[in-house]
Design a protein around this motif. Sequence first.
Motif: not given
Length: 132
Positions: A6-10, A15-23, A54-55, A60-62
């Motif tokens: 799980x990755x979260x970018x706050x 909250x910009x990102x809250x999802x499962x990611x690879x890296x 990278x989800x 891939x998002x930046x």
Amino acid sequence: MAEAYKFELVSPERLLVSESVESVVIPATEGEMTVMANHSPVMTTIKPGVVRVKTVSGKEDRYVVYGGFADILPDVCTLLAESAVHVDSFNKSDIATRIQAAREDVGSAPDDQSRTRAEEFLHHLAALEDTV
């Protein structure tokens, strides 16, 4: 395929990102860090830069971040940014304003230590401007 976590970018705004990611590649103050599942626990400060996500679906998002810190655990990474936007929403005039404010901070620094920190921040902003 890499194991998901799980990755979260706050940011203070949302909250910009809250999802499962690879890296996730984060701009830590000591250098870029790639974070994957089962990473050793670390807490680090973030410098102005680009976060690359990278989800698990391969997307891939930046995101442009302007500092903050990341709390990294084996199953989750939370990045609390002072300010963050998706790279598609990045506004060049915003970074120009931040660079001007950083220059003023360098000029008005009350002591050498404050001046050094302000110069370092200005350097990171200038590098970010060239990247995005």
